[in-house]
Each structure stands twice: as structure tokens, then as C-alpha cells.
Write a protein that holds these residues in place. Sequence first.
Motif, PDB file in Angstrom:
ATOM      1  N   PRO A  76    -125.197  14.939-139.610  1.00 58.57           N
ATOM      2  CA  PRO A  76    -126.507  14.764-140.253  1.00 58.57           C
ATOM      3  C   PRO A  76    -126.680  15.580-141.530  1.00 58.57           C
ATOM      4  O   PRO A  76    -127.495  15.229-142.380  1.00 58.57           O
ATOM      5  N   TRP A  77    -125.919  16.660-141.690  1.00 61.89           N
ATOM      6  CA  TRP A  77    -126.046  17.497-142.881  1.00 61.89           C
ATOM      7  C   TRP A  77    -125.580  16.769-144.139  1.00 61.89           C
ATOM      8  O   TRP A  77    -125.984  17.117-145.236  1.00 61.89           O
ATOM      9  N   GLU A  78    -124.753  15.727-143.987  1.00 62.80           N
ATOM     10  CA  GLU A  78    -124.252  15.004-145.150  1.00 62.80           C
ATOM     11  C   GLU A  78    -125.357  14.273-145.900  1.00 62.80           C
ATOM     12  O   GLU A  78    -125.230  14.013-147.087  1.00 62.80           O
ATOM     13  N   ALA A  79    -126.441  13.941-145.219  1.00 62.43           N
ATOM     14  CA  ALA A  79    -127.543  13.227-145.850  1.00 62.43           C
ATOM     15  C   ALA A  79    -128.550  14.177-146.506  1.00 62.43           C
ATOM     16  O   ALA A  79    -129.489  13.724-147.147  1.00 62.43           O
ATOM     17  N   SER A 130    -117.139  31.925-133.197  1.00 62.06           N
ATOM     18  CA  SER A 130    -116.204  32.791-133.915  1.00 62.06           C
ATOM     19  C   SER A 130    -115.857  32.156-135.261  1.00 62.06           C
ATOM     20  O   SER A 130    -116.030  30.948-135.468  1.00 62.06           O
ATOM     21  N   ARG A 131    -115.333  32.968-136.154  1.00 61.94           N
ATOM     22  CA  ARG A 131    -114.893  32.473-137.454  1.00 61.94           C
ATOM     23  C   ARG A 131    -113.847  31.369-137.277  1.00 61.94           C
ATOM     24  O   ARG A 131    -113.907  30.324-137.934  1.00 61.94           O
ATOM     25  N   THR A 132    -112.912  31.579-136.363  1.00 59.33           N
ATOM     26  CA  THR A 132    -111.869  30.593-136.108  1.00 59.33           C
ATOM     27  C   THR A 132    -112.460  29.276-135.621  1.00 59.33           C
ATOM     28  O   THR A 132    -112.071  28.202-136.086  1.00 59.33           O
ATOM     29  N   GLN A 133    -113.411  29.347-134.690  1.00 58.14           N
ATOM     30  CA  GLN A 133    -114.053  28.132-134.183  1.00 58.14           C
ATOM     31  C   GLN A 133    -114.753  27.384-135.308  1.00 58.14           C
ATOM     32  O   GLN A 133    -114.657  26.152-135.408  1.00 58.14           O
ATOM     33  N   ILE A 134    -115.471  28.101-136.139  1.00 59.55           N
ATOM     34  CA  ILE A 134    -116.216  27.470-137.233  1.00 59.55           C
ATOM     35  C   ILE A 134    -115.268  26.751-138.180  1.00 59.55           C
ATOM     36  O   ILE A 134    -115.468  25.577-138.506  1.00 59.55           O
ATOM     37  N   TYR A 135    -114.211  27.435-138.617  1.00 56.58           N
ATOM     38  CA  TYR A 135    -113.297  26.807-139.564  1.00 56.58           C
ATOM     39  C   TYR A 135    -112.535  25.639-138.940  1.00 56.58           C
ATOM     40  O   TYR A 135    -112.233  24.659-139.630  1.00 56.58           O
ATOM     41  N   GLN A 136    -112.229  25.701-137.652  1.00 55.82           N
ATOM     42  CA  GLN A 136    -111.594  24.566-136.988  1.00 55.82           C
ATOM     43  C   GLN A 136    -112.553  23.388-136.917  1.00 55.82           C
ATOM     44  O   GLN A 136    -112.162  22.244-137.154  1.00 55.82           O
ATOM     45  N   MET A 137    -113.812  23.652-136.600  1.00 56.47           N
ATOM     46  CA  MET A 137    -114.801  22.581-136.537  1.00 56.47           C
ATOM     47  C   MET A 137    -115.046  21.973-137.917  1.00 56.47           C
ATOM     48  O   MET A 137    -115.259  20.758-138.037  1.00 56.47           O
ATOM     49  N   ARG A 142    -116.791  18.485-137.779  1.00 52.39           N
ATOM     50  CA  ARG A 142    -117.818  18.596-136.740  1.00 52.39           C
ATOM     51  C   ARG A 142    -118.786  19.734-137.037  1.00 52.39           C
ATOM     52  O   ARG A 142    -119.641  20.061-136.216  1.00 52.39           O
ATOM     53  N   PHE A 143    -118.667  20.339-138.213  1.00 50.17           N
ATOM     54  CA  PHE A 143    -119.510  21.464-138.615  1.00 50.17           C
ATOM     55  C   PHE A 143    -119.701  21.372-140.120  1.00 50.17           C
ATOM     56  O   PHE A 143    -118.766  20.970-140.827  1.00 50.17           O
ATOM     57  N   ALA A 190    -129.556  21.527-139.433  1.00 53.42           N
ATOM     58  CA  ALA A 190    -129.276  20.154-138.990  1.00 53.42           C
ATOM     59  C   ALA A 190    -128.202  20.146-137.900  1.00 53.42           C
ATOM     60  O   ALA A 190    -128.303  19.395-136.925  1.00 53.42           O
ATOM     61  N   PHE A 191    -127.184  20.995-138.054  1.00 52.22           N
ATOM     62  CA  PHE A 191    -126.136  21.100-137.037  1.00 52.22           C
ATOM     63  C   PHE A 191    -126.733  21.597-135.715  1.00 52.22           C
ATOM     64  O   PHE A 191    -126.471  21.024-134.652  1.00 52.22           O
ATOM     65  N   ILE A 192    -127.527  22.650-135.774  1.00 52.43           N
ATOM     66  CA  ILE A 192    -128.124  23.214-134.561  1.00 52.43           C
ATOM     67  C   ILE A 192    -129.046  22.207-133.893  1.00 52.43           C
ATOM     68  O   ILE A 192    -129.023  22.047-132.665  1.00 52.43           O
TER      69      ILE A 192
END
Length: 82
Positions: free
Chosen positions: A11-14, A34-41, A46-47, A67-69
Motif C-alpha cells: 500500500p505504501w507504493e500508492a 531486526s535490521r536484517t529482517q527489515i532489509y530482507q523484507m 514486503r516492506f 501504511a505497512f503497520i
Amino acid sequence: MRSEQAAQNRPWEALKPQGQMLRPQQVIERTGLSRTQIYQMIADQRFPPFIKLSTRASAMPENWLAAFIEQRAELALGRNRA
């Protein structure tokens, strides 16, 4: 149809970037991820991505994180449209 699905999944793309620009550490603190989770997503789309502000600084618009939350809360409550 595909763009509708992308809008539901990302949804953040709009959204135009608005609000405070959050540095990576602030995003980590607000999400508990975690930082790792965020960058993987981010890599998995997905983030919301960070915006490169300079050669050494990146940040995320506050409304993209919101929007993600909101999307994750909707999924947790069983209100997923996908």
C-alpha cells in the motif's frame, strides 16, 4: 487487476512520501524488527524501501511505515482482502 493486487500487498507504493523521515534505527525501534529482517523484507518487496538521501544517509517516510503497520494490523485482525 495486477496493480490492484500490488496496491493491496504494497500500500505504501500508492502514497507520496509525507511526514517525518525515519532513519533505519527509528524504523527498527518502531517495528521491533531486526535490521536484517527489515532489509530482507525490503528485498522481498514486503516492506517499504528506504529513500537514499545522500551517499551515507537513508530514511523512510513516516506515512510509508504507517501504511505497512496498518496492513499488518488488518492481516492480524483477519481483514485481509488478498
